[in-house]
Design an enzyme around this catalytic site. Sequence first.
Site, short mmCIF file in Angstrom:
data_model
loop_
_atom_site.label_atom_id
_atom_site.label_comp_id
_atom_site.label_asym_id
_atom_site.label_seq_id
_atom_site.Cartn_x
_atom_site.Cartn_y
_atom_site.Cartn_z
CB SER A 1 -4.86 -29.12 -10.31
OG SER A 1 -4.93 -28.66 -8.97
CE LYS A 2 -4.43 -23.71 -15.06
NZ LYS A 2 -4.42 -23.27 -16.47
NE ARG A 3 -7.41 -22.40 -10.93
CZ ARG A 3 -7.06 -21.26 -11.50
NH1 ARG A 3 -6.28 -20.41 -10.86
NH2 ARG A 3 -7.47 -20.95 -12.70
#
Length: 496
Positions: free
Chosen positions: A264-266
């Site tokens: 995920s981009k987080r």
Amino acid sequence: MTSTSTEAPIRVRIAPSPTGDPHVGTAYIGLLNYIYARQRGGKFILRIEDTDRTRFVPASEQMIFDSLRWLGLGWDEGPDVGGPFGPYRQSERTEIYREHADILLANSTAYRCFCTPEEIEEIRKQQIAAKLPPRYPGTCRHLTKAQIAENLAAGKSYTIRLAVPPHKGDLTSSTTFCDELRGNITFEHNNVDDQVLMKSDGFPTYHLANVVDDHLMQITDVIRAEEWISSTPKHVLLYKAFGWEIPRFWHMPLLRNLDKSKISKRKNPVSLIYYRDSGYLPEAIINFLGLMGGGMPGDINNGTEQFTLAEMVEHFVFTNIRLGGPVFDLTKLKWLNGEYLRKLSPEDFFHQVRTRVFGDEYLRQIASLMQTRIETLTQFGDLTSFFFSDNVVPSQETFLPKKRTLEETLAFAQDQLAVLEATEWTHEALEPALKKLGEEKTWSVKENFMLLRAILTGSTMSPPLLESMVVFGKARSLDRVRRFLDAQKKLATQRK
RNA sequence: GGCGUUAUGGUGUAACUGGUUAACACGUCGCCCUCUCAAGGCGAAGAGUCCGGGUUCGAGCCCCGGUAACGCUACCA
């Protein structure tokens, strides 16, 4: 591998959604599909799944085309190149889905549901509160013809739901399908929801569109990510409802963050645009993706773990894929990228630097920001180095406003990140979005912009912030803010 | 909570149809080279294969039972 003698020509597809930046997961699944098709003389199809109008991002489709081509994963049929089974954009196929939904309605494998989203939401809440699995209770499933006609005449909007066969312990009480890598997987029907097939806006959901398109496009092998396993029984039920042949399913392991959660981009850069703009070579990314999950013989090229796309087509073995979710480890990708960089001839390396780091168009845009701000040409580098660096680390003295605590500053930076993520990357959109945030949180425009300037440029002095951000690009800007926040979090835990 | 999937050093993978001391790559550490940093060379530490049983002369590979992680659980894909 299961294959019969009367095998139809192999056709596989990837079906990304244009909801933002193209994703490494799309590249991974794309690579696997590409290899599969090339190994068997089949066709590789690109289909755009743009049925979710609420998440649709117009620029996204072109970015998907560009980044897949950049990686060398060309397709035989698709929205831009055409093909005999078009259109390849689902938003242009709504009539087809409509017709097919009618078939299901006619043979009672689907039904109209007049419940409102609010009613459904209320039921879900109650079910969750009662610790029951949230599921559509089937209220509209037993409506009489008269009731349906009445609702229709009243102009009530409706969805169309899949009528999952009843579960009374007989032979129809469960669905079993074969996953080519895992064997048979069975789901009891009481664990399969009456999924919405057609939304009230007239667009299909993934489940319907995917099955209809895969059949009409004569897809023989569905190679997709593991997250789809749970909804495969719905798809199988649909194939059966239409009386269609079921394709082979290959569910691939999910790429993971360092903490093993789904990538995920987080926690990881996931945008292919980011990797391109940050100076990764497509060969390195393809090679690295090829390492994920195995599949290549270990002794290839003396066990260096380095191989080309062509070599993957030649040697990759699908049934050797490991099923545990591989961690997408940036450290190793960087090493690999370095290997490819070193293998370049001096001239090619120069060319890469010249075009990728100091590209004409990039320099032109930066130059236009600098003309009024320097007195000798060689001062150019003084204010613009952040455009060409990867590692920008502002000191606390640089980024912390005088009247703010570290804690509230980092919290505000987090808010800025959220705003930037959700905003179109233009001056006109960014300025009001940031200013609105500042007003809400009572941060002055100066504090607001200076903080972001410090994070992105590492300095309190720079060319105009918004213009610089637009030139620098969304993918790299967001990554820089995320990395800043991560670094600060690590520092904070160290202090404790 | 329900359902499903998965499980080999920190990370990615290897280990033929069960057969020496579990191999390779990244990373880490040390040494060499060197004006620095890399690269390169040499070397080291790090897993006894999620746990517990069972089958077997012998199990990372087979069987049973647990556990954990992850995924799904939307009028998103």
